[in-house]
Design a protein around this motif. Structure first.
Motif, short mmCIF file in Angstrom:
data_model
loop_
_atom_site.label_atom_id
_atom_site.label_comp_id
_atom_site.label_asym_id
_atom_site.label_seq_id
_atom_site.Cartn_x
_atom_site.Cartn_y
_atom_site.Cartn_z
N LEU A 14 0.78 -1.31 0.55
CA LEU A 14 0.00 -0.35 0.19
C LEU A 14 1.06 1.26 0.04
CD1 LEU A 14 -3.01 1.93 0.17
CD2 LEU A 14 -2.57 0.82 2.81
N GLN A 15 1.69 1.36 0.51
CA GLN A 15 2.64 2.44 0.98
C GLN A 15 3.61 2.64 -0.53
OE1 GLN A 15 6.36 2.57 2.85
NE2 GLN A 15 5.60 3.85 4.56
N ALA A 16 4.30 1.61 -0.75
CA ALA A 16 4.88 1.69 -3.05
C ALA A 16 3.63 2.81 -3.43
CB ALA A 16 4.72 0.35 -2.59
N GLY A 201 12.17 -5.81 9.97
CA GLY A 201 13.04 -6.47 9.21
C GLY A 201 13.71 -6.01 7.72
N ALA A 202 12.46 -5.86 6.85
CA ALA A 202 12.21 -4.67 6.01
C ALA A 202 12.53 -3.53 5.66
CB ALA A 202 10.49 -4.95 5.08
N GLU A 203 12.51 -2.55 6.71
CA GLU A 203 12.99 -2.07 6.72
C GLU A 203 14.30 -1.24 6.83
OE1 GLU A 203 8.88 1.22 8.52
OE2 GLU A 203 9.98 -0.40 10.32
N SER A 204 15.07 -2.37 8.40
CA SER A 204 15.94 -2.46 8.30
C SER A 204 17.29 -3.19 7.05
CB SER A 204 16.19 -3.85 9.69
OG SER A 204 17.72 -3.64 10.44
N VAL A 205 16.53 -4.00 7.18
CA VAL A 205 17.83 -4.34 5.69
C VAL A 205 17.72 -3.40 3.98
CG1 VAL A 205 17.94 -7.22 4.27
CG2 VAL A 205 16.55 -6.69 6.44
N SER A 206 16.16 -3.60 4.01
CA SER A 206 16.78 -2.47 3.00
C SER A 206 17.83 -0.82 3.18
CB SER A 206 15.27 -2.11 2.20
OG SER A 206 14.61 -1.70 3.78
N HIS A 207 16.95 -0.63 4.41
CA HIS A 207 18.02 0.55 4.97
C HIS A 207 20.10 0.16 4.54
CE1 HIS A 207 19.80 3.66 7.32
NE2 HIS A 207 20.71 3.23 8.05
N TYR A 208 20.30 -1.35 5.10
CA TYR A 208 22.20 -1.25 5.16
C TYR A 208 21.98 -1.40 3.50
CZ TYR A 208 21.79 -6.33 6.14
OH TYR A 208 21.22 -7.98 5.70
N LEU A 209 20.85 -2.80 2.78
CA LEU A 209 21.78 -2.64 1.50
C LEU A 209 21.18 -1.54 0.42
CD1 LEU A 209 19.42 -5.50 1.00
CD2 LEU A 209 22.36 -5.72 1.03
N LYS A 210 20.45 -0.25 1.13
CA LYS A 210 20.17 1.09 0.34
C LYS A 210 19.38 1.24 -0.48
CE LYS A 210 24.80 2.96 1.77
NZ LYS A 210 25.15 1.89 2.54
N ASN A 211 18.53 0.14 -0.57
CA ASN A 211 17.31 -0.37 -1.77
C ASN A 211 16.61 1.49 -1.48
OD1 ASN A 211 17.21 -3.52 -0.71
ND2 ASN A 211 18.01 -3.04 -2.61
N SER A 230 12.54 -12.51 2.43
CA SER A 230 12.79 -11.00 2.27
C SER A 230 13.12 -10.10 1.13
CB SER A 230 14.32 -11.16 3.41
OG SER A 230 14.75 -9.90 3.74
N GLN A 231 13.68 -10.74 0.23
CA GLN A 231 13.54 -9.58 -1.16
C GLN A 231 12.28 -9.49 -1.99
OE1 GLN A 231 16.42 -10.70 -3.16
NE2 GLN A 231 16.71 -10.58 -0.97
N LEU A 232 11.04 -9.64 -0.94
CA LEU A 232 10.12 -8.93 -1.48
C LEU A 232 9.22 -7.28 -0.64
CD1 LEU A 232 7.61 -12.27 -1.98
CD2 LEU A 232 8.43 -10.85 -3.87
N THR A 233 9.86 -8.34 0.57
CA THR A 233 9.53 -7.25 1.51
C THR A 233 10.44 -5.91 1.19
OG1 THR A 233 10.61 -8.82 3.67
CG2 THR A 233 8.39 -8.83 3.18
N THR A 234 11.66 -6.62 1.64
CA THR A 234 12.56 -5.50 1.12
C THR A 234 12.21 -3.59 0.38
OG1 THR A 234 14.40 -6.69 0.26
CG2 THR A 234 14.06 -6.34 3.32
N ALA A 235 11.89 -4.69 -1.04
CA ALA A 235 11.80 -3.99 -2.23
C ALA A 235 10.37 -3.17 -1.77
CB ALA A 235 11.77 -5.32 -3.49
N PHE A 236 9.82 -3.90 -1.49
CA PHE A 236 8.08 -2.91 -1.36
C PHE A 236 8.73 -2.39 -0.14
CE2 PHE A 236 5.43 -7.50 -2.85
CZ PHE A 236 6.10 -7.05 -3.90
N ASN A 237 9.44 -2.27 0.50
CA ASN A 237 9.86 -1.34 1.22
C ASN A 237 10.08 -0.08 0.89
OD1 ASN A 237 9.25 -0.75 4.09
ND2 ASN A 237 11.33 -0.26 4.13
N SER A 238 10.97 0.10 -0.33
CA SER A 238 11.54 1.23 -0.67
C SER A 238 11.66 1.55 -2.37
CB SER A 238 13.35 0.52 -1.29
OG SER A 238 13.26 -0.70 -1.65
N GLY A 239 10.41 0.82 -2.90
CA GLY A 239 9.46 0.79 -3.69
C GLY A 239 10.49 0.09 -5.14
N ALA A 240 10.90 -0.82 -4.86
CA ALA A 240 12.03 -1.31 -5.92
C ALA A 240 11.53 -2.38 -6.73
CB ALA A 240 12.98 -2.18 -5.18
N HIS A 241 12.28 -2.84 -7.75
CA HIS A 241 11.24 -3.67 -9.05
C HIS A 241 11.82 -4.67 -8.20
CE1 HIS A 241 11.05 -4.86 -13.29
NE2 HIS A 241 10.19 -5.14 -12.38
#
Length: 529
Positions: A14-16, A201-211, A230-241
């Protein structure tokens, strides 16, 4: 649209959708959907579940390869207030049936062919009420015999699009998912994750991967794994494809990376060993911004080869527990000084190294890795004994005025250096880590006994540069000699390939220790592991 307060796992989508409506969210084969469209599909699936009567905390299992419907089902289930249970599609029907029964799955989302293989094993499932077939249309389902469950096609109900999700009562500490991993008793154990676990977890991992929205992430790991999900959650948290891939051939990785301009990949050591052996086009290799490893130690030679192949990419070496979703990573700036380290705690987590009495270890002293913080999961599904054994109060946090905070005791032995960087030493239990999977020796041994060919059987993990560990079965025959060919045929028929022993060692009698248990330590010494 609704508010983007992230209480429910689906709020990542939703946020994305609110921030990046027209940007690509998912690609599978030739189809790409935007975040706005993905959110509408999630809402439509959630509404269809509610129409079936799915209530808060009901379990919905998803038994599929990676495809659009898989992702929609996972996030649509949580949007409806249900608990998603992603099931590894490599599992055999008896293993799938055990999972469905263990957590009383009410709805199963799968395909026609998978259900054909599964139907005899779930015919008398006590809780299963509905089965949704992603490749069928309602009213046109034939050739299946499910006595209790009602069959539904994906169209029209589950393929509809809606602008909003159903209204539900929820807090972020509610159950969101159950991920099954092999247990020490031989039966898979379900790790229960809350919405908060997965969102943090999504917020943390996407932060250090700089997604960010400029990233395209290749999804090669199964979505039934914490690292794959986690590949999905980190991507969705950051708007990645996210580019969904059902991994078969190493060459397909290059083809997809070249076609879709992939910038990030996370894999396990066997995957990276294969990828490192390929000849990459310079332009495609230079586009990769990072590569990350999890699920075991990457061989130094493989790491060096990847760094030469991808000169612009940052290497991230990670360590994770399903029981805590993610735990540590090594900052790429430290890779030359500490290539063998699993790093330090990810953001919003604390990693302790403790002695058996709970006191903190000194630098250089081996101890158990203990993870505390909001990523610590809720425990093991319907298993209070194992939950109490693994989830215990944080060492040194006793205070009379507060309720105890629980940490997860990993069972892994680590050591920290003077600067706090962690190094993996080994597992305290007997779990085998092969090809990124955690395999229970008991599960292997039970299959050996079930063949009627073995009197005694012990499964061991032997160090292997490519797999992390390979599985060796030590067995004594019931007859005069062991029919190894028949034994391996039974394993291949019963278990997924990654669980099939690479070697069978015949012994007339397997040694035991003073307690009468099989002497695994001695066997390892004899095998040279």
């Amino acid at each position: 649209m609704q508010s983007a307060i992230k209480i429910n796992l689906s709020h990542l989508v939703l946020q994305a959708a609110q921030k990046h409506a027209d940007l690509p969210a998912l690609t599978y084969k030739s189809e790409t959907v935007s975040y706005a469209e993905l959110w509408r599909r999630v809402c439509g699936f959630a509404s269809a579940l509610r129409e079936l009567g799915v209530q808060r905390s009901d379990r919905v299992a998803v038994l599929l390869e990676k495809r659009m419907e898989t992702v929609v089902s996972i996030f649509g289930t949580t949007a409806a207030g249900g608990v998603t249970v992603p099931v590894n599609p490599l599992l055999r029907p008896p293993q799938v049936a055990y999972i469905l029964a263990d957590c009383n799955v009410r709805v199963l989302v799968t395909s026609h062919d998978r259900l054909l293989q599964l139907q005899e094993h779930i015919a008398d499932h006590p809780a299963l009420e509905h089965i949704v077939l992603v490749d069928q249309v309602s009213g046109d389902i034939q050739g299946l015999d499910i006595r209790k469950a009602r069959l539904h096609g994906w169209a029209p109900s589950f393929s509809q699009e809606k602008e909003t999700a159903p209204s539900i009562v929820a807090v972020d500490y509610d159950m969101a998912a159950i991920l099954y991993t092999s247990g020490s008793t031989g039966k898979p154990k379900g790790v229960v994750l809350s919405h908060r676990n997965m969102i943090v977890g999504a917020e943390s991992v996407s932060h250090y991967l700089k997604n960010g929205p400029e990233d395209t992430i290749l999804s090669v790991l199964p979505l039934s794994f914490d690292a794959g999900l986690s590949q999905l959650t980190t991507a969705f948290n950051s708007g990645a494809h996210v580019l969904l891939m059902n991994y078969l051939l190493p060459g397909d990785v290059i083809r997809l990376c070249e076609k879709h301009k992939v910038t990030g990949i996370t894999g396990v050591p066997p995957f990276w060993i294969q990828v490192a052996a390929l000849d990459w086009p310079a332009e495609t290799a230079a586009r990769l911004r990072y590569f990350a490893n999890t699920g075991g130690r990457m061989p130094k030679a493989t790491l060096d080869r990847l760094r030469s192949l991808f000169p612009q990419a940052l290497p991230y070496l990670m360590y994770g527990l399903t029981e805590a979703f993610r735990s540590t990573y090594l900052d790429p700036s430290e890779i030359d000084r500490r290539p063998d380290s699993i790093g330090k705690a990810i953001p919003n987590a604390e990693i302790l190294v403790v002695r058996p009495d709970g006191s903190r270890c000194n630098p250089g002293e081996h101890g158990e890795l203990v993870h505390r913080g909001p990523l610590v999961s809720m425990g093991y599904w319907n298993d209070p004994a194992r939950t109490a054994e693994r989830f215990r109060p944080v060492p040194g946090s006793e205070a009379s005025w507060r309720a105890p905070e629980l940490a997860v005791f990993s069972g892994d032995t680590v050591v920290a250096d003077e600067e706090g960087f962690l190094f993996f030493v080994g597992r305290r239990d007997e779990m085998i880590k092969t090809s990124g999977y955690r395999v229970s020796p008991t599960e292997i041994e039970e299959v050996a006994y079930a063949t009627g060919l073995t009197k005694d059987a012990v499964a061991l993990g032997v160090e292997d540069g490519a797999l992390g560990q390979r599985i060796v079965l030590v067995a004594s025959p019931i007859a005069s000699s062991l029919d190894v060919s028949a034994l391996l045929t039974a394993f291949r028929r019963t278990l997924p390939q990654y669980m099939v022993p690479s070697q069978v060692v015949e012994m007339s009698a397997i040694p035991t220790n003073p307690n009468g248990k099989f002497d695994r330590v001695l066997l390892r010494e004899q095998l040279g592991s």
